[in-house]
Design a protein around this motif. Structure first.
Motif, PDB file in Angstrom:
ATOM      1  N   ARG A   1      -3.579  -4.181  -1.251  1.00 38.27           N
ATOM      2  CA  ARG A   1      -2.217  -4.692  -1.067  1.00 38.27           C
ATOM      3  C   ARG A   1      -1.886  -4.831   0.420  1.00 38.27           C
ATOM      4  O   ARG A   1      -2.552  -4.268   1.278  1.00 38.27           O
ATOM      5  CB  ARG A   1      -1.212  -3.744  -1.716  1.00 38.27           C
ATOM      6  CG  ARG A   1      -1.405  -3.573  -3.197  1.00 38.27           C
ATOM      7  CD  ARG A   1      -0.403  -2.593  -3.739  1.00 38.27           C
ATOM      8  NE  ARG A   1      -0.670  -2.254  -5.120  1.00 38.27           N
ATOM      9  CZ  ARG A   1      -0.056  -1.276  -5.767  1.00 38.27           C
ATOM     10  NH1 ARG A   1       0.865  -0.557  -5.159  1.00 38.27           N
ATOM     11  NH2 ARG A   1      -0.360  -1.022  -7.026  1.00 38.27           N
TER      12      ARG A   1
ATOM     13  N   ARG B   1       0.833  -1.207   0.000  1.00 43.30           N
ATOM     14  CA  ARG B   1       0.000   0.000   0.000  1.00 43.30           C
ATOM     15  C   ARG B   1       0.866   1.256   0.000  1.00 43.30           C
ATOM     16  O   ARG B   1       1.979   1.252   0.499  1.00 43.30           O
ATOM     17  CB  ARG B   1      -0.882   0.032   1.260  1.00 43.30           C
ATOM     18  CG  ARG B   1      -1.948  -1.000   1.273  1.00 43.30           C
ATOM     19  CD  ARG B   1      -2.852  -0.779   2.468  1.00 43.30           C
ATOM     20  NE  ARG B   1      -3.728  -1.926   2.644  1.00 43.30           N
ATOM     21  CZ  ARG B   1      -4.663  -1.982   3.570  1.00 43.30           C
ATOM     22  NH1 ARG B   1      -4.852  -0.981   4.403  1.00 43.30           N
ATOM     23  NH2 ARG B   1      -5.418  -3.051   3.671  1.00 43.30           N
ATOM     24  N   TRP B   2       0.286   2.327  -0.526  1.00 38.44           N
ATOM     25  CA  TRP B   2       0.914   3.647  -0.520  1.00 38.44           C
ATOM     26  C   TRP B   2       0.159   4.540   0.461  1.00 38.44           C
ATOM     27  O   TRP B   2      -1.046   4.405   0.642  1.00 38.44           O
ATOM     28  CB  TRP B   2       0.835   4.299  -1.885  1.00 38.44           C
ATOM     29  CG  TRP B   2       1.641   3.680  -2.976  1.00 38.44           C
ATOM     30  CD1 TRP B   2       2.069   2.386  -3.067  1.00 38.44           C
ATOM     31  CD2 TRP B   2       2.086   4.340  -4.149  1.00 38.44           C
ATOM     32  NE1 TRP B   2       2.758   2.204  -4.228  1.00 38.44           N
ATOM     33  CE2 TRP B   2       2.782   3.383  -4.920  1.00 38.44           C
ATOM     34  CE3 TRP B   2       1.967   5.632  -4.627  1.00 38.44           C
ATOM     35  CZ2 TRP B   2       3.363   3.695  -6.145  1.00 38.44           C
ATOM     36  CZ3 TRP B   2       2.543   5.939  -5.855  1.00 38.44           C
ATOM     37  CH2 TRP B   2       3.236   4.979  -6.590  1.00 38.44           C
TER      38      TRP B   2
ATOM     39  N   THR C   1      -4.482   1.359  -3.834  1.00 33.01           N
ATOM     40  CA  THR C   1      -3.543   0.359  -3.309  1.00 33.01           C
ATOM     41  C   THR C   1      -4.113  -0.397  -2.114  1.00 33.01           C
ATOM     42  O   THR C   1      -3.416  -1.206  -1.513  1.00 33.01           O
ATOM     43  CB  THR C   1      -2.207   1.018  -2.907  1.00 33.01           C
ATOM     44  OG1 THR C   1      -2.420   1.907  -1.801  1.00 33.01           O
ATOM     45  CG2 THR C   1      -1.583   1.766  -4.075  1.00 33.01           C
TER      46      THR C   1
END
Length: 190
Positions: A63, A16-17, A60
């Protein structure tokens, strides 16, 4: 310090962001925090820092969560576990700053350590052979001069503010702590 120096890059496709939550966006959707952080170039900000509100970027969200997620190209985001494991190196090279959101468990790292260490002659040779080479986005080796690098375990160079260079000690500490989110590319030190 070992002669091994690495470019530390976020593993963007795997985790992830982190981004700003949008609460400070202007009418065009631009974040005031994003503009402020994009302008940072080795300036200490601790005395004027207001923790920006962060969240996971929606695209994201499926994720896994890592210890050092993608945040800003000029600034790292670290969870509490990563800060604890790397604290001495982080504090010697810059500022660990609080972030707001995601349970308050993340901090930003503003790297203040920089060295004029690019081997310009070797860099020109690379450009002559490979015109597509970009020092700002490369995962290839960046030629550095050892004599121009101090004893910091984390640093940047003026020609590539989005690149963060780390020592062998940093990489080994990161790996020993079992941290996730970064990958390391050994660079050429002469």
């Amino acid at each position: 310090m070992s002669d091994r120096i690495y470019i530390a890059k976020n593993r963007n496709d795997d985790f992830r962001w982190v981004g700003f939550d949008g609460s400070d966006a202007d009418e065009d959707g631009d974040s005031a925090f994003g503009v402020l952080l994009a302008k940072l170039r080795w300036d200490p900000v601790r005395d004027r820092w207001t923790p920006p509100p962060i969240t996971w970027l929606p695209e994201t969200i499926g994720r896994e969560i890592c210890d050092i997620p993608q945040f800003r190209s000029t600034m790292w985001c670290l969870n509490a576990r990563a800060v604890d494991a790397l604290r001495d190196m982080l504090e010697r090279a810059g500022e660990v700053l609080p972030l707001e959101g995601l349970g308050g468990s993340f901090s930003a790292f503003n790297c203040l350590e920089r060295y004029d260490a690019l081997d310009r002659q070797a860099f020109e040779t690379i450009l002559t052979r490979d015109r597509s080479y970009s020092i700002a986005s490369t995962r290839k080796s960046v030629p550095l001069v050892r004599a121009r690098i101090g004893d910091s375990d984390i640093f940047k160079i003026p020609e590539a503010v989005s690149q963060t260079f780390v020592s062998e000690r940093f990489r080994l500490t990161y790996e020993k702590a079992g941290l996730t989110g970064l990958e390391f590319y050994q660079t050429d030190v002469r």
